[in-house]
Design a protein around this motif. Structure first.
Motif, short mmCIF file in Angstrom:
data_model
loop_
_atom_site.label_atom_id
_atom_site.label_comp_id
_atom_site.label_asym_id
_atom_site.label_seq_id
_atom_site.Cartn_x
_atom_site.Cartn_y
_atom_site.Cartn_z
N UNK A 84 0.83 -1.21 0.00
CA UNK A 84 0.00 0.00 0.00
C UNK A 84 0.87 1.26 0.00
N UNK A 85 1.96 1.24 0.75
CA UNK A 85 2.84 2.41 0.83
C UNK A 85 3.61 2.60 -0.48
N UNK A 86 4.10 1.50 -1.03
CA UNK A 86 4.84 1.62 -2.29
C UNK A 86 3.94 2.06 -3.44
N UNK A 87 2.69 1.70 -3.39
CA UNK A 87 1.76 2.16 -4.43
C UNK A 87 1.63 3.68 -4.42
N UNK A 88 1.77 4.29 -3.25
CA UNK A 88 1.74 5.75 -3.16
C UNK A 88 2.97 6.34 -3.84
N UNK A 89 4.14 5.73 -3.60
CA UNK A 89 5.35 6.18 -4.30
C UNK A 89 5.16 6.09 -5.82
N UNK A 90 4.61 4.97 -6.28
CA UNK A 90 4.40 4.78 -7.71
C UNK A 90 3.42 5.82 -8.26
N UNK A 91 2.33 6.05 -7.52
CA UNK A 91 1.33 7.02 -7.95
C UNK A 91 1.93 8.42 -8.11
N UNK A 92 2.66 8.88 -7.08
CA UNK A 92 3.25 10.22 -7.13
C UNK A 92 4.32 10.30 -8.21
N UNK A 93 5.11 9.24 -8.35
CA UNK A 93 6.17 9.23 -9.35
C UNK A 93 5.59 9.29 -10.76
N UNK A 94 4.57 8.49 -11.02
CA UNK A 94 3.94 8.50 -12.34
C UNK A 94 3.36 9.86 -12.68
N UNK A 95 2.64 10.45 -11.71
CA UNK A 95 2.03 11.75 -11.97
C UNK A 95 3.10 12.82 -12.18
N UNK A 96 4.19 12.73 -11.42
CA UNK A 96 5.28 13.69 -11.56
C UNK A 96 5.92 13.61 -12.95
N UNK A 97 6.19 12.39 -13.41
CA UNK A 97 6.79 12.23 -14.74
C UNK A 97 5.85 12.71 -15.83
N UNK A 98 4.56 12.41 -15.69
CA UNK A 98 3.58 12.87 -16.67
C UNK A 98 3.50 14.39 -16.67
N UNK A 99 3.49 14.99 -15.50
CA UNK A 99 3.44 16.44 -15.36
C UNK A 99 4.69 17.06 -16.00
N UNK A 100 5.85 16.46 -15.77
CA UNK A 100 7.09 16.97 -16.33
C UNK A 100 7.09 16.87 -17.85
N UNK A 101 6.50 15.81 -18.38
CA UNK A 101 6.43 15.65 -19.83
C UNK A 101 5.50 16.68 -20.47
N UNK A 102 4.40 17.00 -19.80
CA UNK A 102 3.42 17.93 -20.35
C UNK A 102 3.80 19.39 -20.14
N UNK A 103 4.44 19.68 -19.00
CA UNK A 103 4.80 21.06 -18.67
C UNK A 103 6.28 21.13 -18.26
N UNK A 104 7.19 20.91 -19.20
CA UNK A 104 8.61 20.83 -18.84
C UNK A 104 9.21 22.13 -18.31
N UNK A 105 8.48 23.26 -18.41
CA UNK A 105 9.01 24.50 -17.85
C UNK A 105 9.12 24.43 -16.33
N UNK A 106 8.43 23.45 -15.70
CA UNK A 106 8.51 23.26 -14.24
C UNK A 106 9.53 22.18 -13.89
N UNK A 107 10.52 22.05 -14.73
CA UNK A 107 11.51 20.97 -14.62
C UNK A 107 12.15 20.87 -13.23
N UNK A 108 12.62 21.97 -12.65
CA UNK A 108 13.40 21.90 -11.42
C UNK A 108 12.59 21.39 -10.22
N UNK A 109 11.43 21.98 -9.88
CA UNK A 109 10.68 21.46 -8.73
C UNK A 109 10.15 20.05 -8.96
N UNK A 110 9.78 19.73 -10.21
CA UNK A 110 9.23 18.41 -10.47
C UNK A 110 10.30 17.33 -10.39
N UNK A 111 11.51 17.64 -10.84
CA UNK A 111 12.57 16.63 -10.76
C UNK A 111 12.96 16.38 -9.30
N UNK A 112 12.82 17.42 -8.45
CA UNK A 112 13.06 17.23 -7.01
C UNK A 112 12.06 16.24 -6.43
#
Length: 313
Positions: free
Chosen positions: A237-265
């Motif tokens: 259950x805990x690792x699924x949260x890591x996966x969820x946040x990681x997936x959304x972060x990568x998708x967000x970074x792909x769609x809006x790469x101008x937010x590269x620095x905070x999203x990569x953090x």
């Protein structure tokens, strides 16, 4: 008993974490920590690593004694040390680590409003420097319901109260100063979107760094989704949260790469436990080769960032 390979020796060694810490400090020093006065960033980095170490220990994220969760975080921070020049990178890393530390304490605890408050307060503080972090909130409410089993009226209200707390203080301060323009501009950014997938906004160094983190994220997520049956229900259950946040972060970074620095953090902090799980709990010849490749790739990124000229990190 599974055959111990080099990756397992490294992940279970007590020397690993201090070694990675020395390498991270050396990389940050070469990148300009001393000359640039990055002392706040250094403090954030130390606290982030400590919180992830405690998170791993308290929640038994790995089935064996290993310091690889903070070690994986330090390894990626070593490769990306040049990003510490941007204070947002350090703040987002610390806030997300702090969020996980409080959020995971709520697993199957009906009376968990206080920890929910502290967790979402960390996100609210992160949103003061990167307001788009609030896009993650609906997903986290879902995680409260389906992963932590702690969503109720009290916990939901605690999360909402936490999200508005820093803005109350900011509004009071700005009213005393007679200027609330920052707050209006800050919230307007939440509804401002650039054209999708503008990768031409990224420099060559940013491409390398984003590709490095994305590759490690994909390796960690793919491994865990294939091998999650080996862990107990709570850990899954805990690792699924890591996966969820990681997936959304990568998708967000792909769609809006101008937010590269905070999203990569954010991606670095969420990827660290997934990568640690892959390195620590696999024992095959191929995964051992993959571990060597990860180390070589990390060293190559360190070299590229520190010694290859760039006008824009």
């Amino acid at each position: 008993m599974a055959y111990r390979r080099f990756q397992n020796t490294v992940s279970e060694s007590r020397v690993t974490l201090p070694l990675f810490a020395v390498l991270a400090l050396a990389s940050a020093g070469v990148a300009g920590m001393v000359s640039g006065g990055w002392w706040v960033q250094l403090l954030c980095m130390v606290l982030s690593v400590y919180l992830m170490a405690e998170l791993s220990r308290r929640n038994q994220l790995l089935r064996v004694h290993s310091q690889m969760v903070p070690g994986a975080l330090l390894m990626m921070l070593t490769a990306l040390s040049v990003l510490l020049a941007d204070l947002r990178f350090a703040i987002l890393s610390l806030c997300l680590a702090s969020f996980y530390s409080a959020f995971f304490r709520c697993y199957q605890r009906y009376k968990s409003a206080s920890w929910i408050y502290f967790g979402f307060l960390s996100l609210a503080l992160a949103s003061m420097v990167f307001v788009q972090v609030l896009y993650f909130v609906p997903f986290l409410w879902g995680a409260m319901a389906f992963n932590l089993y702690t969503l109720n009226i009290k916990s939901w209200l605690a999360s909402v109260l936490a999200l508005v707390t820093p803005y109350w203080f900011a509004l009071a301060w700005m009213l005393c100063q007679g200027d609330v323009s920052w707050l209006s501009e800050h919230w307007c950014a939440l509804f401002t979107f650039a054209p999708l997938a503008r990768f031409d906004l990224l420099s060559q160094h940013q491409w390398v760094n984003m590709g490095y983190v994305a590759l490690l994220s994909i390796v960690g997520m793919t491994h865990y989704m294939r091998q999650s049956y080996s862990d107990n229900i709570r850990t899954r259950m805990l690792y699924e949260i890591f996966v969820l946040i990681d997936l959304f972060t990568l998708l967000f970074m792909a769609l809006q790469p101008q937010h590269y620095t905070p999203l990569i953090a954010m991606a670095v902090v969420s990827t660290a436990p997934l990568l640690a799980h892959f390195i620590t709990l696999t024992h095959t010849f191929l995964t051992n080769i993959a571990f060597y490749i990860i180390i070589i790739l990390t060293l190559a990124v360190v070299y590229y960032n520190l010694w290859m000229p760039s006008l824009n990190f």
